[in-house]
Design a protein around this motif. Structure first.
Motif, mmCIF file in Angstrom:
data_model
loop_
_atom_site.group_PDB
_atom_site.id
_atom_site.type_symbol
_atom_site.label_atom_id
_atom_site.label_comp_id
_atom_site.label_asym_id
_atom_site.label_seq_id
_atom_site.Cartn_x
_atom_site.Cartn_y
_atom_site.Cartn_z
ATOM 1 N N THR A 37 0.846 -1.187 0.000
ATOM 2 C CA THR A 37 0.000 0.000 0.000
ATOM 3 C C THR A 37 0.885 1.242 0.000
ATOM 4 O O THR A 37 1.784 1.369 0.838
ATOM 5 N N LEU A 38 0.614 2.121 -0.938
ATOM 6 C CA LEU A 38 1.314 3.398 -1.014
ATOM 7 C C LEU A 38 0.598 4.406 -0.128
ATOM 8 O O LEU A 38 -0.608 4.599 -0.251
ATOM 9 N N ILE A 39 1.349 5.033 0.760
ATOM 10 C CA ILE A 39 0.851 6.145 1.573
ATOM 11 C C ILE A 39 1.673 7.351 1.148
ATOM 12 O O ILE A 39 2.905 7.299 1.134
ATOM 13 N N TYR A 40 1.008 8.427 0.771
ATOM 14 C CA TYR A 40 1.740 9.586 0.272
ATOM 15 C C TYR A 40 0.928 10.841 0.544
ATOM 16 O O TYR A 40 -0.138 10.795 1.137
ATOM 17 N N GLY A 41 1.412 11.986 0.059
ATOM 18 C CA GLY A 41 0.840 13.279 0.384
ATOM 19 C C GLY A 41 -0.477 13.657 -0.262
ATOM 20 O O GLY A 41 -0.981 14.753 -0.029
ATOM 21 N N GLY A 42 -1.062 12.783 -1.073
ATOM 22 C CA GLY A 42 -2.427 12.983 -1.547
ATOM 23 C C GLY A 42 -2.625 13.872 -2.759
ATOM 24 O O GLY A 42 -3.757 14.131 -3.147
ATOM 25 N N HIS A 57 -3.144 2.367 -11.395
ATOM 26 C CA HIS A 57 -3.302 1.747 -12.710
ATOM 27 C C HIS A 57 -2.935 0.263 -12.679
ATOM 28 O O HIS A 57 -3.505 -0.542 -13.401
ATOM 29 N N HIS A 58 -1.972 -0.082 -11.829
ATOM 30 C CA HIS A 58 -1.512 -1.465 -11.725
ATOM 31 C C HIS A 58 -2.200 -2.223 -10.591
ATOM 32 O O HIS A 58 -1.709 -3.270 -10.164
ATOM 33 N N GLY A 59 -3.317 -1.691 -10.117
ATOM 34 C CA GLY A 59 -4.113 -2.388 -9.114
ATOM 35 C C GLY A 59 -3.673 -2.193 -7.684
ATOM 36 O O GLY A 59 -4.119 -2.920 -6.796
ATOM 37 N N GLY A 60 -2.820 -1.209 -7.438
ATOM 38 C CA GLY A 60 -2.329 -0.962 -6.088
ATOM 39 C C GLY A 60 -3.322 -0.199 -5.233
ATOM 40 O O GLY A 60 -4.240 0.445 -5.734
ATOM 41 N N SER A 61 -3.115 -0.298 -3.942
ATOM 42 C CA SER A 61 -3.894 0.451 -2.963
ATOM 43 C C SER A 61 -3.115 1.714 -2.622
ATOM 44 O O SER A 61 -1.918 1.647 -2.318
ATOM 45 N N VAL A 62 -3.789 2.871 -2.701
ATOM 46 C CA VAL A 62 -3.113 4.145 -2.493
ATOM 47 C C VAL A 62 -3.887 4.994 -1.493
ATOM 48 O O VAL A 62 -5.074 5.268 -1.691
ATOM 49 N N VAL A 63 -3.205 5.403 -0.436
ATOM 50 C CA VAL A 63 -3.796 6.228 0.617
ATOM 51 C C VAL A 63 -3.101 7.583 0.608
ATOM 52 O O VAL A 63 -1.874 7.665 0.732
ATOM 53 N N GLY A 64 -3.879 8.645 0.460
ATOM 54 C CA GLY A 64 -3.339 9.995 0.479
ATOM 55 C C GLY A 64 -3.679 10.711 1.770
ATOM 56 O O GLY A 64 -4.726 10.453 2.369
ATOM 57 N N ALA A 76 -5.662 17.961 -4.699
ATOM 58 C CA ALA A 76 -5.894 16.658 -4.074
ATOM 59 C C ALA A 76 -6.392 15.639 -5.091
ATOM 60 O O ALA A 76 -7.219 15.940 -5.949
ATOM 61 N N HIS A 77 -5.871 14.436 -4.977
ATOM 62 C CA HIS A 77 -6.226 13.326 -5.849
ATOM 63 C C HIS A 77 -7.522 12.713 -5.318
ATOM 64 O O HIS A 77 -7.555 12.183 -4.221
ATOM 65 N N GLU A 78 -8.571 12.780 -6.091
ATOM 66 C CA GLU A 78 -9.888 12.305 -5.637
ATOM 67 C C GLU A 78 -10.186 10.868 -6.036
ATOM 68 O O GLU A 78 -11.257 10.352 -5.737
ATOM 69 N N GLN A 79 -9.256 10.193 -6.719
ATOM 70 C CA GLN A 79 -9.496 8.825 -7.194
ATOM 71 C C GLN A 79 -8.729 7.772 -6.389
ATOM 72 O O GLN A 79 -8.567 6.646 -6.852
ATOM 73 N N LEU A 80 -8.288 8.124 -5.214
ATOM 74 C CA LEU A 80 -7.477 7.215 -4.403
ATOM 75 C C LEU A 80 -8.330 6.156 -3.717
ATOM 76 O O LEU A 80 -9.547 6.293 -3.588
ATOM 77 N N THR A 81 -7.661 5.136 -3.231
ATOM 78 C CA THR A 81 -8.326 4.123 -2.413
ATOM 79 C C THR A 81 -8.914 4.785 -1.181
ATOM 80 O O THR A 81 -10.035 4.482 -0.768
ATOM 81 N N GLN A 82 -8.147 5.727 -0.624
ATOM 82 C CA GLN A 82 -8.588 6.468 0.554
ATOM 83 C C GLN A 82 -7.845 7.804 0.595
ATOM 84 O O GLN A 82 -6.650 7.856 0.318
ATOM 85 N N LEU A 83 -8.562 8.870 0.924
ATOM 86 C CA LEU A 83 -7.953 10.195 1.072
ATOM 87 C C LEU A 83 -8.324 10.754 2.436
ATOM 88 O O LEU A 83 -9.502 10.890 2.758
#
Length: 190
Positions: A37-42, A57-64, A76-83
């Motif tokens: 899971t990628l956790i980053y600044g969103g 795009h590669h099916g990863g889970s991304v938390v901003g 802000a990225h609105e298409q994340l797994t979680q923001l």
């Protein structure tokens, strides 16, 4: 210890060379392929956006995690797994640290360096035992690494702390180092 949740600090700008975006994308793909899971600044711009978009795009889970004040500035990225939208930078960094099993910095500016140095300092002081790495794209971090070596030579940093720092220019190799990391806390004062 296998890293499942990795906080990545990187620029909301693209940098002057396409290699920075390309390596952010490569790192995002590597995270997704390894089910991390990628956790980053969103943000959805710069290296941050490239990293998140490729992981998604590669099916990863991304938390901003983004402060309200920067939600429009960093877009802000609105298409994340979680923001997570928080109030302050302190809350942002705290949330990202709490969610992480490890930390990596990709090229970025003062904010990237400040965020990464904080968690690296926490590791030195024993506040956590999580690995801290640098993806040294295009030799970006060479001057920083030289500066850290200089702090050791001048007696301001214990050489054991330098051994805690994981560095590689290859995303997959760095992730392997992160997974193989064994904390070795050094006592600063005796």
């Amino acid at each position: 210890m296998e890293i499942k949740n990795l906080t990545v600090f990187c620029g909301s700008s693209a940098g002057t060379d396409d290699i920075y975006i390309e390596n952010a994308e490569t790192f995002g793909e590597a995270l997704a392929n390894k089910n991390k899971t990628l956790i980053y600044g969103g943000a959805q711009v710069g290296c941050m956006g490239a990293l998140a978009n490729t992981s998604l795009h590669h099916g990863g889970s991304v938390v901003g995690v983004i402060p309200q004040k920067l939600k429009n500035v960093e877009i802000a990225h609105e298409q994340l797994t979680q923001l997570h939208v928080v109030e302050t930078m302190h809350e942002r960094k705290s949330k990202m640290a709490d969610l992480a099993d490890g930390f990596v910095a990709l090229p970025g500016g003062a904010g990237t360096l400040e965020e990464w140095f904080e968690v690296f300092t926490w590791a030195q002081l024993g506040y956590h035992a999580k690995p801290c790495g640098l993806l040294n794209v295009n030799h970006f971090f060479d001057p920083l690494i030289a500066m850290l070596d200089h702090t050791i030579e001048q007696g301001f940093m214990n050489e054991d702390y330098r051994q805690m720092l994981l560095i590689d220019s290859d995303p997959n190799a760095l992730l392997e180092k992160m997974d193989a990391y064994t904390p070795n806390y050094a006592v600063k004062w005796t």
